[in-house]
Design a protein around this motif. Structure first.
Motif, PDB file in Angstrom:
ATOM      1  N   SER A 121       0.823  -1.211   0.000  1.00 10.51           N
ATOM      2  CA  SER A 121       0.000   0.000   0.000  1.00 10.51           C
ATOM      3  C   SER A 121       0.855   1.258   0.000  1.00 10.51           C
ATOM      4  CB  SER A 121      -0.948   0.002   1.200  1.00 10.51           C
ATOM      5  OG  SER A 121      -0.245   0.012   2.416  1.00 10.51           O
ATOM      6  N   ARG A 122       1.948   1.263   0.748  1.00 10.96           N
ATOM      7  CA  ARG A 122       2.791   2.448   0.793  1.00 10.96           C
ATOM      8  C   ARG A 122       3.575   2.635  -0.494  1.00 10.96           C
ATOM      9  NH1 ARG A 122       6.744   2.656   4.159  1.00 10.96           N
ATOM     10  NH2 ARG A 122       6.686   4.899   4.470  1.00 10.96           N
ATOM     11  N   ALA A 123       3.966   1.544  -1.131  1.00  5.87           N
ATOM     12  CA  ALA A 123       4.635   1.659  -2.434  1.00  5.87           C
ATOM     13  C   ALA A 123       3.685   2.287  -3.461  1.00  5.87           C
ATOM     14  CB  ALA A 123       5.109   0.290  -2.909  1.00  5.87           C
ATOM     15  N   ALA A 124       2.436   1.867  -3.446  1.00  9.33           N
ATOM     16  CA  ALA A 124       1.456   2.447  -4.370  1.00  9.33           C
ATOM     17  C   ALA A 124       1.232   3.924  -4.066  1.00  9.33           C
ATOM     18  CB  ALA A 124       0.142   1.674  -4.272  1.00  9.33           C
ATOM     19  N   TRP A 125       1.139   4.285  -2.793  1.00  7.59           N
ATOM     20  CA  TRP A 125       0.921   5.680  -2.397  1.00  7.59           C
ATOM     21  C   TRP A 125       2.092   6.570  -2.827  1.00  7.59           C
ATOM     22  CZ3 TRP A 125      -2.891   8.716  -0.631  1.00  7.59           C
ATOM     23  CH2 TRP A 125      -2.557   9.920  -0.010  1.00  7.59           C
ATOM     24  N   GLN A 126       3.324   6.043  -2.670  1.00  3.57           N
ATOM     25  CA  GLN A 126       4.518   6.815  -3.007  1.00  3.57           C
ATOM     26  C   GLN A 126       4.922   6.677  -4.472  1.00  3.57           C
ATOM     27  OE1 GLN A 126       7.804   6.366  -0.181  1.00  3.57           O
ATOM     28  NE2 GLN A 126       6.371   5.656   1.374  1.00  3.57           N
ATOM     29  N   LYS A 127       4.156   5.871  -5.208  1.00  4.52           N
ATOM     30  CA  LYS A 127       4.446   5.634  -6.634  1.00  4.52           C
ATOM     31  C   LYS A 127       5.863   5.072  -6.825  1.00  4.52           C
ATOM     32  CE  LYS A 127       1.136   8.986  -8.480  1.00  4.52           C
ATOM     33  NZ  LYS A 127       0.423   9.177  -7.210  1.00  4.52           N
ATOM     34  N   LEU A 128       6.182   4.078  -5.992  1.00  6.79           N
ATOM     35  CA  LEU A 128       7.439   3.355  -6.071  1.00  6.79           C
ATOM     36  C   LEU A 128       7.153   1.887  -6.335  1.00  6.79           C
ATOM     37  CD1 LEU A 128       9.256   4.703  -2.875  1.00  6.79           C
ATOM     38  CD2 LEU A 128       9.737   5.383  -5.229  1.00  6.79           C
ATOM     39  N   SER A 129       8.152   1.175  -6.789  1.00 10.51           N
ATOM     40  CA  SER A 129       7.996  -0.270  -6.860  1.00 10.51           C
ATOM     41  C   SER A 129       8.165  -0.830  -5.449  1.00 10.51           C
ATOM     42  CB  SER A 129       9.041  -0.887  -7.786  1.00 10.51           C
ATOM     43  OG  SER A 129      10.316  -0.862  -7.182  1.00 10.51           O
ATOM     44  N   PRO A 130       7.465  -1.922  -5.119  1.00  5.24           N
ATOM     45  CA  PRO A 130       7.651  -2.536  -3.794  1.00  5.24           C
ATOM     46  C   PRO A 130       9.101  -2.917  -3.522  1.00  5.24           C
ATOM     47  CG  PRO A 130       5.696  -3.418  -4.858  1.00  5.24           C
ATOM     48  CD  PRO A 130       6.406  -2.587  -5.885  1.00  5.24           C
ATOM     49  N   GLU A 131       9.829  -3.295  -4.566  1.00  3.36           N
ATOM     50  CA  GLU A 131      11.225  -3.699  -4.388  1.00  3.36           C
ATOM     51  C   GLU A 131      12.084  -2.520  -3.922  1.00  3.36           C
ATOM     52  OE1 GLU A 131       9.042  -6.428  -6.816  1.00  3.36           O
ATOM     53  OE2 GLU A 131       9.415  -4.275  -7.140  1.00  3.36           O
ATOM     54  N   VAL A 132      11.858  -1.352  -4.511  1.00  2.00           N
ATOM     55  CA  VAL A 132      12.620  -0.158  -4.112  1.00  2.00           C
ATOM     56  C   VAL A 132      12.300   0.210  -2.667  1.00  2.00           C
ATOM     57  CG1 VAL A 132      12.869   2.336  -4.492  1.00  2.00           C
ATOM     58  CG2 VAL A 132      12.910   0.756  -6.437  1.00  2.00           C
ATOM     59  N   LEU A 133      11.014   0.222  -2.335  1.00  5.71           N
ATOM     60  CA  LEU A 133      10.622   0.571  -0.971  1.00  5.71           C
ATOM     61  C   LEU A 133      11.160  -0.454   0.024  1.00  5.71           C
ATOM     62  CD1 LEU A 133       9.150   2.419   0.963  1.00  5.71           C
ATOM     63  CD2 LEU A 133       7.047   1.144   0.499  1.00  5.71           C
ATOM     64  N   ALA A 134      11.129  -1.731  -0.323  1.00  4.08           N
ATOM     65  CA  ALA A 134      11.642  -2.771   0.569  1.00  4.08           C
ATOM     66  C   ALA A 134      13.124  -2.559   0.858  1.00  4.08           C
ATOM     67  CB  ALA A 134      11.411  -4.156  -0.041  1.00  4.08           C
ATOM     68  N   ARG A 135      13.888  -2.158  -0.149  1.00  2.00           N
ATOM     69  CA  ARG A 135      15.318  -1.901   0.061  1.00  2.00           C
ATOM     70  C   ARG A 135      15.521  -0.717   1.005  1.00  2.00           C
ATOM     71  NH1 ARG A 135      15.692  -3.320  -5.508  1.00  2.00           N
ATOM     72  NH2 ARG A 135      15.720  -1.133  -6.161  1.00  2.00           N
ATOM     73  N   PRO A 160      10.465   5.801  10.649  1.00  2.00           N
ATOM     74  CA  PRO A 160       9.289   5.395  11.434  1.00  2.00           C
ATOM     75  C   PRO A 160       8.909   3.935  11.218  1.00  2.00           C
ATOM     76  CG  PRO A 160       8.909   7.509  10.354  1.00  2.00           C
ATOM     77  CD  PRO A 160      10.146   6.931   9.755  1.00  2.00           C
ATOM     78  N   GLU A 161       8.964   3.503   9.957  1.00  2.00           N
ATOM     79  CA  GLU A 161       8.618   2.113   9.633  1.00  2.00           C
ATOM     80  C   GLU A 161       9.643   1.150  10.214  1.00  2.00           C
ATOM     81  OE1 GLU A 161       5.604  -0.169   7.642  1.00  2.00           O
ATOM     82  OE2 GLU A 161       5.793   1.977   7.952  1.00  2.00           O
ATOM     83  N   ALA A 162      10.916   1.497  10.054  1.00  2.00           N
ATOM     84  CA  ALA A 162      11.985   0.618  10.525  1.00  2.00           C
ATOM     85  C   ALA A 162      11.918   0.430  12.038  1.00  2.00           C
ATOM     86  CB  ALA A 162      13.343   1.192  10.122  1.00  2.00           C
ATOM     87  N   SER A 163      11.732   1.526  12.773  1.00  2.39           N
ATOM     88  CA  SER A 163      11.697   1.400  14.226  1.00  2.39           C
ATOM     89  C   SER A 163      10.453   0.662  14.690  1.00  2.39           C
ATOM     90  CB  SER A 163      11.782   2.774  14.891  1.00  2.39           C
ATOM     91  OG  SER A 163      10.607   3.533  14.690  1.00  2.39           O
ATOM     92  N   ALA A 164       9.337   0.839  13.968  1.00  2.00           N
ATOM     93  CA  ALA A 164       8.117   0.114  14.328  1.00  2.00           C
ATOM     94  C   ALA A 164       8.283  -1.385  14.106  1.00  2.00           C
ATOM     95  CB  ALA A 164       6.939   0.645  13.512  1.00  2.00           C
ATOM     96  N   ILE A 165       8.884  -1.752  12.994  1.00  3.70           N
ATOM     97  CA  ILE A 165       9.114  -3.172  12.716  1.00  3.70           C
ATOM     98  C   ILE A 165      10.013  -3.794  13.779  1.00  3.70           C
ATOM     99  CG2 ILE A 165      10.273  -4.755  11.112  1.00  3.70           C
ATOM    100  CD1 ILE A 165       9.258  -2.899   8.832  1.00  3.70           C
ATOM    101  N   LEU A 166      11.059  -3.069  14.163  1.00  2.00           N
ATOM    102  CA  LEU A 166      12.014  -3.581  15.144  1.00  2.00           C
ATOM    103  C   LEU A 166      11.476  -3.527  16.571  1.00  2.00           C
ATOM    104  CD1 LEU A 166      15.270  -1.907  13.794  1.00  2.00           C
ATOM    105  CD2 LEU A 166      14.737  -4.353  13.757  1.00  2.00           C
ATOM    106  N   GLY A 167      10.503  -2.649  16.824  1.00  2.51           N
ATOM    107  CA  GLY A 167      10.062  -2.427  18.189  1.00  2.51           C
ATOM    108  C   GLY A 167      11.088  -1.655  18.998  1.00  2.51           C
TER     109      GLY A 167
END
Length: 267
Positions: free
Chosen positions: A149-163, A197-204
């Motif tokens: 969903s965030r890749a679509a919102w930012q108009k990025l490929s999921p692969e780029v956002l995942a990296r 924000p995403e990274a710290s949330a994933i890690l807790g």
């Protein structure tokens, strides 16, 4: 019942809300500042709504916004940002009642789909959702949905956002720790960390960060993804030690912040 929904700043959750409201046959007006729609920094000081709420014959629902002059009472409020909002104190276990999206669906009698529940949990308490504290929301499902969903919102490929997220995760892990009120926060102050924000949330891992807000030019110092006790301690620290202005936060939702005070102007 025919509602007029006055909508605040545009973001992914608000876009879903607007789509649901229109499909249900209700009216939508955006809160405005000048000729532009409000943003997160001025949504509660809107100059007007694009349609006149005082001329609408049915109930008016204020979603994450308010007029600066208070001239139109907010009878029905959908929100979770401020202390008197219906969703402000809702814990992760009640994320559907807490999220503005869930409140809109309940008001309109819309049954929550899987995607709506994921969107509501992500918006209300992302860190808790990643920690498995939102009933019925699996962390791995949240991560996959957020990536798409965030890749679509930012108009990025999921692969780029995942990296970008993986880079952020690695950098957050390596940060030095700050002690605030007996709690540890990863020190991201003054650092450009991708997707922090995403990274710290994933890690807790709770983080303390700073950034200059592009619209206002103010320097914000904030904390994300800590427990309620951590965020309450951080807010006391922000007021009493850092001397920040306009300190805000929702400890139960895992965020807090404030702004550096302006120094004396030259001349």
């Amino acid at each position: 019942m025919h509602y007029l929904f006055v909508l605040g700043a545009r973001d992914p959750e608000m876009t879903i809300i607007e789509d649901l409201v229109r499909k249900a046959g209700h009216e939508v007006a955006h809160a405005m500042a000048g000729e532009r729609r409000v943003h997160a920094g001025n949504a509660y000081a809107a100059e007007r709504a694009a349609a006149r709420p005082d001329r609408h014959r049915g109930p008016v629902v204020w979603v994450e916004c308010a007029l600066a002059d208070g001239g139109v009472p907010r009878g029905l409020v959908v929100d979770h940002h401020r202390e008197d909002d219906p969703g402000f104190r809702m814990p992760p276990e009640r994320f559907w009642e807490g999220a503005s999206l869930g409140q809109v669906c309940t008001l309109l009698g819309i049954e929550p789909t899987r995607e709506l529940r994921l969107a509501a949990a992500a918006d209300h308490c992302l860190n808790a959702a990643y920690l498995g504290r939102c009933p019925g929301i699996a962390p791995e499902e949240m991560r996959a949905w957020r990536l798409a969903s965030r890749a679509a919102w930012q108009k990025l490929s999921p692969e780029v956002l995942a990296r970008r997220i993986e880079t952020g995760i690695a950098q957050v892990r390596s940060l030095e720790r700050l002690r605030v009120g007996g709690f540890e926060f990863a020190d991201a102050m003054g650092r450009e960390i991708p997707e922090v924000p995403e990274a710290s949330a994933i890690l807790g891992i709770a983080v303390m960060y700073s950034r200059v807000e592009p619209r206002s030019g103010r320097t914000k110092i904030g904390a994300l993804n800590g427990t309620p006790e951590m965020l309450e301690a951080w807010m006391d620290f922000a007021r009493d030690v850092l001397g920040l202005a306009d300190v805000y936060g929702s400890p139960i939702r895992g965020y807090a912040g404030g702004y550096l005070r302006e120094g004396p102007r030259a001349g």
